[in-house]
Design a protein around this motif. Structure first.
Motif: not given
Length: 253
Positions: A1-15
């Motif tokens: 696992m590498a350092y993130p590139k830019g801001l952390l983001s994720n397309r997931s949605i959990v309701k």
């Protein structure tokens, strides 16, 4: 696992108790007793509101479950997305390649082993079986690539395949639903049944609780009972996903 590139983001949605989209970039590997040499993500569970459990597994060479999975009232199903896996229902053994599947009834345990030199990827499901009278399910296996698509709801640009028999003994089924570009559901569905779905190919736009959300290959979707749902196929290739559906039972009160 590498350092993130830019801001952390994720397309997931959990309701919870409604719907979820879980994209690959946010999935976490879990240690599940009995599974060795596997990178395994737990997807839908009762904690999300599901009446079943789904997993996605990368089974490395020599990976296996020799302890047994399911049984004791729990039915199981495995689908080989890519690679090859040796699967067994108790002592009955089957060689599954991409497209291969195995359903084990609730009185049999499933065993899995990767005897090859390459990793394989599996979609795995379990649910506590709902007994109906004295009916009993049985072991079902095959390769879905050998099953012809049939037209869905009289629409030639939407196609479906069934994995299991249409028999009252079965309280669930697995299907592959496929949309040619521009194909869609005939209406926005609202129903008692719940689904867990894993996108196999292409891209789509899914209506979940009247929100249109883009989805793509390797996304996982959970749709609870009465969650509004429908999809369009978009892009240049077939949009298809494997999904579970509970069936053939009257709701208890």
């Amino acid at each position: 696992m590498a350092y993130p590139k830019g801001l952390l983001s994720n397309r997931s949605i959990v309701k919870k108790n409604n719907y979820a989209i879980i994209s690959p970039e946010g999935r976490v590997n879990n240690v599940v007793p009995g599974f060795e040499g596997c990178e395994m993500t737990i997807l839908a569970t009762p904690k999300m509101g599901a009446g079943f459990v789904d997993y996605i597994i990368k089974m490395n060479p020599e990976g296996k479950n020799a302890k047994g999975f399911g049984g004791d009232g729990v039915e199981t199903f495995v689908y080989c997305i890519e690679g090859n896996v040796t699967a067994a229902a108790d002592e009955e053994t089957f060689e599954l390649e991409a497209g291969g599947y195995l359903y084990c009834p609730p009185d049999k345990k499933m065993y899995l082993e990767n005897k090859g030199q390459e990793s394989c990827r599996l979609f795995l499901y379990k649910k506590r079986y709902e007994q109906l009278d004295d009916l009993k399910t049985w072991v079902v296996t095959g390769n879905i690539n050998e099953v012809e698509y049939r037209i869905y709801e009289d629409m030639e640009n939407v196609l479906i395949k069934d994995f299991l028999p249409t028999d009252l003994a079965f309280d669930m089924n697995m299907h592959i639903l496929a949309f040619k570009p521009g194909g869609c559901h005939p209406f926005i569905e609202t129903h008692y049944q719940e689904h867990g779905a894993y996108v196999l190919t292409g891209e789509g736009v899914y209506n979940l609780d009247n929100e249109w959300i883009p989805v793509q290959k390797e996304d996982y979707l959970f749709m609870s009972a009465y969650s509004l749902q429908a999809a369009y196929g978009v892009g240049r290739e077939l949009f298809s996903y494997i999904y579970s559906k509970d069936c053939n039972r009257d709701p208890e009160i």
